[in-house]
Motif scaffolding. Structure first.
Motif, PDB file in Angstrom:
ATOM      1  N   TRP A 164       0.965  -1.141  -0.258  1.00  0.00           N
ATOM      2  CA  TRP A 164      -0.231   0.482   0.079  1.00  0.00           C
ATOM      3  C   TRP A 164       0.794   1.059  -0.131  1.00  0.00           C
ATOM      4  CZ3 TRP A 164      -4.546  -0.222  -1.691  1.00  0.00           C
ATOM      5  CH2 TRP A 164      -5.277  -1.347  -1.422  1.00  0.00           C
ATOM      6  N   LEU A 165       2.033   1.313   1.025  1.00  0.00           N
ATOM      7  CA  LEU A 165       3.284   2.310   0.788  1.00  0.00           C
ATOM      8  C   LEU A 165       3.273   2.261  -0.598  1.00  0.00           C
ATOM      9  CD1 LEU A 165       4.982   1.349   3.870  1.00  0.00           C
ATOM     10  CD2 LEU A 165       3.477   3.811   3.212  1.00  0.00           C
ATOM     11  N   ASN A 166       4.164   1.090  -1.581  1.00  0.00           N
ATOM     12  CA  ASN A 166       4.767   2.157  -2.783  1.00  0.00           C
ATOM     13  C   ASN A 166       3.321   1.851  -3.850  1.00  0.00           C
ATOM     14  OD1 ASN A 166       6.860   1.052  -2.188  1.00  0.00           O
ATOM     15  ND2 ASN A 166       6.498  -1.472  -2.121  1.00  0.00           N
ATOM     16  N   LEU A 167       1.789   1.633  -3.290  1.00  0.00           N
ATOM     17  CA  LEU A 167       1.425   1.662  -4.484  1.00  0.00           C
ATOM     18  C   LEU A 167       1.023   3.240  -3.905  1.00  0.00           C
ATOM     19  CD1 LEU A 167      -0.936   1.265  -6.564  1.00  0.00           C
ATOM     20  CD2 LEU A 167      -2.697   0.441  -4.674  1.00  0.00           C
ATOM     21  N   TYR A 168       0.117   3.799  -3.276  1.00  0.00           N
ATOM     22  CA  TYR A 168       0.470   5.650  -2.652  1.00  0.00           C
ATOM     23  C   TYR A 168       1.371   6.318  -4.048  1.00  0.00           C
ATOM     24  CZ  TYR A 168      -0.662   9.436  -0.123  1.00  0.00           C
ATOM     25  OH  TYR A 168      -1.049  11.300  -0.227  1.00  0.00           O
ATOM     26  N   GLU A 218      -4.778   5.847   2.363  1.00  0.00           N
ATOM     27  CA  GLU A 218      -4.124   6.103   4.140  1.00  0.00           C
ATOM     28  C   GLU A 218      -5.013   6.729   5.078  1.00  0.00           C
ATOM     29  OE1 GLU A 218      -2.108  10.210   5.238  1.00  0.00           O
ATOM     30  OE2 GLU A 218      -3.127  10.783   3.506  1.00  0.00           O
ATOM     31  N   ASN A 219      -6.290   6.587   4.818  1.00  0.00           N
ATOM     32  CA  ASN A 219      -7.250   6.760   5.639  1.00  0.00           C
ATOM     33  C   ASN A 219      -8.136   5.681   5.917  1.00  0.00           C
ATOM     34  OD1 ASN A 219      -6.036   9.647   6.439  1.00  0.00           O
ATOM     35  ND2 ASN A 219      -7.335  10.464   5.070  1.00  0.00           N
ATOM     36  N   ARG A 220      -8.366   5.203   5.316  1.00  0.00           N
ATOM     37  CA  ARG A 220      -9.545   3.549   5.282  1.00  0.00           C
ATOM     38  C   ARG A 220      -9.062   2.278   5.643  1.00  0.00           C
ATOM     39  NH1 ARG A 220     -12.324   7.230   1.754  1.00  0.00           N
ATOM     40  NH2 ARG A 220     -13.668   8.343   2.408  1.00  0.00           N
ATOM     41  N   TRP A 247      -3.317  -1.204  10.608  1.00  0.00           N
ATOM     42  CA  TRP A 247      -1.940  -0.723  11.208  1.00  0.00           C
ATOM     43  C   TRP A 247      -1.523  -0.055  12.457  1.00  0.00           C
ATOM     44  CZ3 TRP A 247      -1.999  -2.135   6.260  1.00  0.00           C
ATOM     45  CH2 TRP A 247      -1.619  -3.585   5.470  1.00  0.00           C
ATOM     46  N   LYS A 248      -2.366   1.643  12.560  1.00  0.00           N
ATOM     47  CA  LYS A 248      -3.322   2.034  13.689  1.00  0.00           C
ATOM     48  C   LYS A 248      -1.057   2.335  13.902  1.00  0.00           C
ATOM     49  CE  LYS A 248      -7.134   1.040  16.149  1.00  0.00           C
ATOM     50  NZ  LYS A 248      -6.831   0.127  14.548  1.00  0.00           N
ATOM     51  N   ASP A 249      -0.492   2.417  12.865  1.00  0.00           N
ATOM     52  CA  ASP A 249       1.329   3.023  13.271  1.00  0.00           C
ATOM     53  C   ASP A 249       1.871   4.291  12.409  1.00  0.00           C
ATOM     54  OD1 ASP A 249       4.716   2.588  13.486  1.00  0.00           O
ATOM     55  OD2 ASP A 249       4.241   0.767  11.677  1.00  0.00           O
ATOM     56  N   ARG A 292      -1.731  14.656  14.758  1.00  0.00           N
ATOM     57  CA  ARG A 292      -1.121  14.372  15.501  1.00  0.00           C
ATOM     58  C   ARG A 292      -1.558  13.392  16.567  1.00  0.00           C
ATOM     59  NH1 ARG A 292       0.317  17.690  20.372  1.00  0.00           N
ATOM     60  NH2 ARG A 292       0.055  19.103  19.054  1.00  0.00           N
ATOM     61  N   SER A 293      -2.607  12.865  16.463  1.00  0.00           N
ATOM     62  CA  SER A 293      -3.947  11.857  16.978  1.00  0.00           C
ATOM     63  C   SER A 293      -2.427   9.923  16.891  1.00  0.00           C
ATOM     64  CB  SER A 293      -5.227  11.321  17.053  1.00  0.00           C
ATOM     65  OG  SER A 293      -5.126  10.757  15.395  1.00  0.00           O
ATOM     66  N   ASP A 294      -1.854  10.102  15.716  1.00  0.00           N
ATOM     67  CA  ASP A 294      -1.074   9.060  15.299  1.00  0.00           C
ATOM     68  C   ASP A 294       0.447   9.245  16.028  1.00  0.00           C
ATOM     69  OD1 ASP A 294      -3.307   8.193  13.453  1.00  0.00           O
ATOM     70  OD2 ASP A 294      -2.194   8.966  11.669  1.00  0.00           O
TER      71      ASP A 294
END
Length: 201
Positions: A33-37, A85-87, A93-95, A157-159
């Motif tokens: 997902w990181l690579n695709l984004y 990113e957001n869904r 991952w909450k990372d 911030r919350s992350d």
């Protein structure tokens, strides 16, 4: 980016579109997902260049959100940058380190890494990108008693941390030794800044 590079990028995105990431391990999915984004972001910019900011692309879309526009189908599902990113990445991952791997193409986000993520390297690369970004003037700067940090840290911030005191600890975790000491002893407020001009990827 010349035509051959654009074709290679399109071919790579096409290759990713044929993959069902659910068939892979958790780390491999994160890398996917990181690579695709990042690939989709670079493609958008290359197709609309020259522009001063990725926001300029949104202005061409009659006010429609660029982030919410489906750009690809994965496992028969239309996927936008916002979906990735957001869904997907943030809630699953909450990372906070994922923000060190997503290139939003502006000066207050980490730059694009010179290699793709894999299941084996994703954890180490994200940590290294965090160190590189926080020790860079676009990430965190402490000068003349003022602490200035990239807007990405306030936007998400919350992350990262529940308050500025915890945020300082996050910065110090990635900072070089001397900067880390200053950060841990800092008593003032953090000033966050946004610069939406292209970061050169």
């Amino acid at each position: 980016m010349d035509k051959n590079e654009q074709k290679s990028l399109s071919d790579y995105i096409g290759y990713l579109a044929k993959i069902d990431p659910r068939d892979y391990s958790r780390d491999e999915q994160k890398a996917y997902w990181l690579n695709l984004y990042n690939a989709l972001t670079v493609k958008l910019i290359s197709e609309n260049y020259p522009i001063k900011s990725i926001r300029d692309i949104g202005k061409k879309m009659d006010g429609h959100s660029l982030l919410n526009k489906p750009l690809i189908h994965v496992a028969d599902n239309p996927i936008s940058l916002n979906d990735i990113e957001n869904r997907i990445l943030r809630p699953i991952w909450k990372d906070h380190t994922i923000h060190f791997g997503l290139n939003c193409a502006n000066m207050t986000c980490p730059g694009l890494l010179p290699q793709a993520f894999t299941g084996k390297n994703v954890t180490a690369l994200l940590k290294q990108s965090g160190r590189d970004f926080i020790n860079d003037q676009n990430g965190v700067t402490l000068k003349n008693g003022k602490l200035i940090a990239a807007g990405i840290f306030s936007q998400y911030r919350s992350d990262f941390a529940k308050d500025d005191k915890m945020m300082l600890k996050v910065f110090a975790h990635y900072a070089d030794d001397r900067l880390a000491l200053y950060l841990l002893g800092f008593q003032g407020k953090i000033d966050y800044f946004h610069d939406y001009s292209l970061n050169g990827l």
